[in-house]
Design a protein around this motif. Structure first.
Motif, PDB file in Angstrom:
ATOM      1  N   MET A   1       0.312  -1.232   0.160  1.00 47.26           N
ATOM      2  CA  MET A   1       0.103   0.207  -0.527  1.00 47.26           C
ATOM      3  C   MET A   1       1.101   1.445  -0.156  1.00 47.26           C
ATOM      4  O   MET A   1       0.271   2.279  -0.431  1.00 47.26           O
ATOM      5  N   VAL A   2       1.516   0.719   0.317  1.00 42.77           N
ATOM      6  CA  VAL A   2       3.094   2.395   0.728  1.00 42.77           C
ATOM      7  C   VAL A   2       3.048   2.335  -0.677  1.00 42.77           C
ATOM      8  O   VAL A   2       3.728   3.305  -1.586  1.00 42.77           O
ATOM      9  N   ALA A   3       3.848   1.510  -1.434  1.00 42.34           N
ATOM     10  CA  ALA A   3       4.571   1.418  -2.469  1.00 42.34           C
ATOM     11  C   ALA A   3       3.490   1.818  -3.806  1.00 42.34           C
ATOM     12  O   ALA A   3       3.880   2.819  -5.179  1.00 42.34           O
ATOM     13  N   CYS A   4       2.708   1.488  -3.535  1.00 43.93           N
ATOM     14  CA  CYS A   4       1.574   1.918  -4.655  1.00 43.93           C
ATOM     15  C   CYS A   4       0.852   2.991  -5.477  1.00 43.93           C
ATOM     16  O   CYS A   4       0.788   3.986  -4.513  1.00 43.93           O
ATOM     17  N   PRO A   5       1.619   3.278  -6.864  1.00 44.67           N
ATOM     18  CA  PRO A   5       1.866   5.468  -6.590  1.00 44.67           C
ATOM     19  C   PRO A   5       0.592   5.910  -6.812  1.00 44.67           C
ATOM     20  O   PRO A   5       0.276   6.485  -6.693  1.00 44.67           O
TER      21      PRO A   5
ATOM     22  N   SER B   1      -2.403   4.719  -5.187  1.00 39.54           N
ATOM     23  CA  SER B   1      -3.362   4.576  -3.980  1.00 39.54           C
ATOM     24  C   SER B   1      -4.208   3.197  -3.969  1.00 39.54           C
ATOM     25  O   SER B   1      -5.346   3.784  -3.883  1.00 39.54           O
TER      26      SER B   1
ATOM     27  N   ALA C   1      -6.094  -2.226  -0.534  1.00 37.13           N
ATOM     28  CA  ALA C   1      -6.476  -1.652   0.620  1.00 37.13           C
ATOM     29  C   ALA C   1      -6.547  -2.585   1.513  1.00 37.13           C
ATOM     30  O   ALA C   1      -6.548  -3.545   0.831  1.00 37.13           O
TER      31      ALA C   1
END
Ligand code: SF4
Ligand code: SF4
Lengths: 391, 351
Positions: free
Chosen positions: B144-148, B150, B153
């Motif tokens: 979740m941190v990585a996905c540009p 966002s 979930a």
């Protein structure tokens, strides 16, 4: 000796420390039950936009940085041949070991399925992930720290043979420890290199791994000074002459080194700023906060350390150490929480809940209690009489 | 290769020799597979009817949302995907009036989530879908941190078995030869499913045909290394909530540097530290030798002095004892010769 300490412990059962610690520990247990029955949502303010809160920002990032005293002290003593740091090695190793153990313990709250924490290593390896590297190194380093700690344990238990075998491995363990620390200290910073669009440009840099590594050295040395100051009074009766004689020398030596490394850190941060040409951000609100971090928590302690060492003023050095420790916390918070998701509207930003703060306090308290338990029983601040000068 | 060897070594040294399976897929790249499929979304055609949301909810058997799926007032507040909603349509007020934009996982060619996951729970499938395997997920939420964008979930309210949730491009349906639920249901053909290069061609054709209607940019063609879902729009993409500052570097590219540094640290550090140790040991030895020599010299000097002193003392003692003997002898002689008073005087003179 042990009769004496238990007597002391009995007398002071209702100290303010014990009372506060008990309250925190009970509160922590309550939140623990809530966490594992109601899920993360029941106790944290985490949401779909903010998957990481203070359990990662403080417990993991700060925890690991502040436990860096272990590898810095043992490297100074065993690799750089600075024998006067010898007395500081055991407290530093113990702190580091407990620090890492607590980091792993705290992760048990944060990750969704803690019993699967060994999965990335034993079940399916995601080697493209920097988190994989962090996990692997932390696991290995925790093992190394435990082995490095065992001589104190074996001396306490009177197991001379095995103790001597472990002591013979000191050099290899120290080198392994530095390698593993270098790797995971820096990869904690590298974790954030995957998200350039989420981290404010003043904090995002391809050099993040280097920043994290260098600042961990400052953190480690400052923690040794800071913690030595904290344990000086309550543990004084346990400290032997070697420890006490060398303590001031150690503070001066580490103070000098910390001053230099902090200065270097300031310089490479500037290089990073110039490399990405981010100067124009300095005039924004985030820029002001960035300047506070850089001037107040890097340049100032570097200067204070230098003054303290020049005047041989231990008080100033101790203040510098405290400021540096605080500065590391500020930096790790900035990267993981403040500057992270900076583009989100204020209403969607994260702020820790009481439950999260309670667990973080709980973990720290647990660390202090265990540290006191071990250091009042085992030869940490003094040399075991049977093994004097045998290192 | 180097890195894998290193990890193998580390593993062998630490805990497990079978740390990395040699059959593991490439370390850096997740695709693109030649057969990659995707979806083209055309914001100029979307009318915000939420039919795609409804279809998604049905085919994925997701829980019913708080407000009914045909309630269009929902569009008044901007929403994002969550654990119960794999796709949302948002309404944006622009110079051209309201524009609707659908959002879901973009199924990146080099997915940040897959690159970030330390148990490889995410997989870029040959047909383009990025799928997730809950049976290995630890719940660290680094994906979740990585996905540009966002997108992923998390089931925050699951105490023991939380999963990461996101659009699967209807992978199971694709495998059956069906279309993704949303694409099938769209009444306006705002969504087109097909081979990715085909979609890029279609997009370019539309732009060429109606240059006044479209912004000259296929969003997703290059963003973050390219995505399987792509977008066309009549207004700048930032106005419909899409970031145009993501760059074209894929997630694995972003982390390649730090990962490449690992074998260097492992290779060089022990050598350097060993060197430092040798130098400091040598220094210590030199210092020690000097000390030993100094002590020896001192001892030698002290020894010589002591000997001299001893000598003197001995000499003195000898004299003293000599004298004592003489005195004794004298006494005896005196006693013996006591009567001969005249001799005593000469005796004394001799000693
Ligand atoms: S959009 Fe996010 S979740 Fe989807 S494939 Fe890309 S990185 Fe993964
Ligand atoms: S939360 Fe699960 S899927 Fe996401 S990175 Fe962690 S282990 Fe992988």
């Amino acid at each position: 000796m042990s009769v004496e300490t238990t007597a002391v412990a009995k007398k002071s059962l209702f100290t303010p420390f014990n009372l506060i610690a008990t309250v925190i520990l009970i509160a922590g247990l309550v939140v623990t039950v809530m966490r594992f029955t109601g899920g993360l949502g029941a106790v944290t303010n985490l949401d779909q936009n903010n998957p990481w809160g203070i359990w990662i920002g403080f417990d993991l990032l700060c925890g690991v940085a502040l436990a860096a005293g272990g590898y810095t002290t043992s490297a100074a003593c065993y690799l750089f041949g600075l024998k006067k740091y010898h007395a500081g090695v055991r407290p530093a190793i113990l702190t580091a070991f407990l620090g890492y153990a607590l980091v792993v313990f705290a992760l048990g709250y944060d990750v969704g399925r803690p019993w699967r924490l060994p999965y990335p290593i034993f079940v399916q390896q995601g080697t493209t992930s920097l988190l994989f590297e962090v996990g692997l190194c932390v696991m290995l380093y925790l093992t190394v720290l435990f082995i490095e700690f065992t001589p104190a344990l074996f001396e306490w238990l009177g197991m001379r043979k095995i103790r001597n075998i472990v002591v013979k491995m000191t050099l290899a363990l120290t080198i392994l420890g530095v390698v593993l620390s270098t790797l995971h200290q820096s990869s904690l910073g590298a974790l954030f290199t995957i998200a350039p669009s989420k981290l404010h440009p003043l904090w995002y840099s391809q050099y993040l791994p280097v920043f994290f590594f260098v600042s961990s050295i400052c953190a480690g040395m400052s923690m040794v000074i800071f913690e030595g100051t904290l344990s000086h009074k309550p543990m004084h009766h346990l400290m032997d002459k070697e420890y006490l004689d060398n303590h001031d020398g150690l503070i001066l030596g580490f103070g000098k080194a910390a001053s230099l490394v902090l200065f270097g850190y300031f310089a490479i941060k500037l290089i990073g700023l110039a490399y990405d040409n981010n100067w124009h951000y300095l005039t924004t609100g985030f820029g002001a906060w960035y300047l506070v971090e850089m001037l107040g928590f890097v340049a100032l302690p570097s200067f204070l350390y230098a003054v303290g060492v020049r005047d041989r003023n231990l008080t100033v050095i101790r203040w510098a150490a405290g400021l540096t420790v605080l500065g590391i916390v500020v930096n790790r918070f900035n990267i993981s929480l403040v500057a992270f998701n900076y583009q989100l509207p204020a209403a969607q930003r994260y702020f820790p809940s009481w439950g999260e703060i309670t667990i973080s306090l709980f973990v720290v308290t647990l660390g202090v209690v265990v540290f006191r338990f071990i250091s009042t029983r085992m030869p940490i601040f003094y040399e075991h009489p049977d093994y004097k000068g045998e290192h | 290769m180097l890195r894998r060897t290193f990890l193998g070594l580390l593993g062998a040294a630490g805990a497990s020799a079978a740390l990395v399976k040699p059959t593991q897929a490439g370390n850096k790249h997740f695709g693109p597979h030649p057969d990659t499929h995707g979806v083209l979304f055309d914001a100029t055609r979307c009318i915000g009817c939420r039919q795609c949301e409804q279809a998604c909810n049905e085919v994925n058997e997701l829980p019913a949302p708080d407000k009914p799926l045909d309630d269009l007032t929902v569009l008044d507040t901007e929403r994002r995907t969550d654990e119960k909603t794999y796709t949302v349509v948002n309404k944006y007020q622009t110079a051209l009036g309201p524009v609707f934009r659908k959002m879901q996982c973009n199924h990146c060619l080099e997915p940040a989530c897959a690159s970030a996951c330390f148990v490889r729970a995410f997989k870029k499938q040959p047909n383009g879908a990025v799928t997730y395997d809950a049976s290995v997920c630890v719940g660290c939420r680094y994906c979740m941190v990585a996905c540009p964008f966002s997108i992923p979930a998390y089931e925050y309210d699951e105490p023991l078995t939380p999963r990461v949730r996101k659009c699967t491009m209807c992978y199971p349906r694709l495998m059956e030869g069906k279309l993704p639920g949303c694409v099938e249901r769209c009444p306006k053909e705002a969504l087109v499913f097909g081979k990715r290069d085909e979609l890029i061609r279609i997009a370019r054709e539309r732009i060429a045909q109606y240059p006044d209607k479209y912004v000259d940019h296929v969003y997703g063609e290059h963003e973050m290394g390219g995505t399987s879902w792509m977008y066309l729009s009549g207004v700048p993409f930032t106005e419909i909530g899409m970031r145009e500052d993501l760059g074209t570097a894929s997630a694995p590219e972003l982390t390649a540097g730090p990962l490449a540094a690992v074998p260097m640290v492992v290779g060089l550090w022990p050598v350097l530290l060993g060197g430092i140790y040798a130098v400091s040991k040598r220094n210590a030895k030199v210092a020690n030798d000097e000390r030993v020599k100094a002590v020896k010299d001192a001892l030698k000097r002290a020894g010589e002095e002591a000997e001299k002193k001893l000598h003197e003392e001995l000499g003195k003692a000898e004299q003293a004892s000599q004298r004592r003997i003489e005195v004794e002898v004298k006494k005896a002689v005196e006693e013996a010769l006591a009567p001969k008073e005249e001799d005593a005087g000469s005796n004394e003179e001799e000693s």
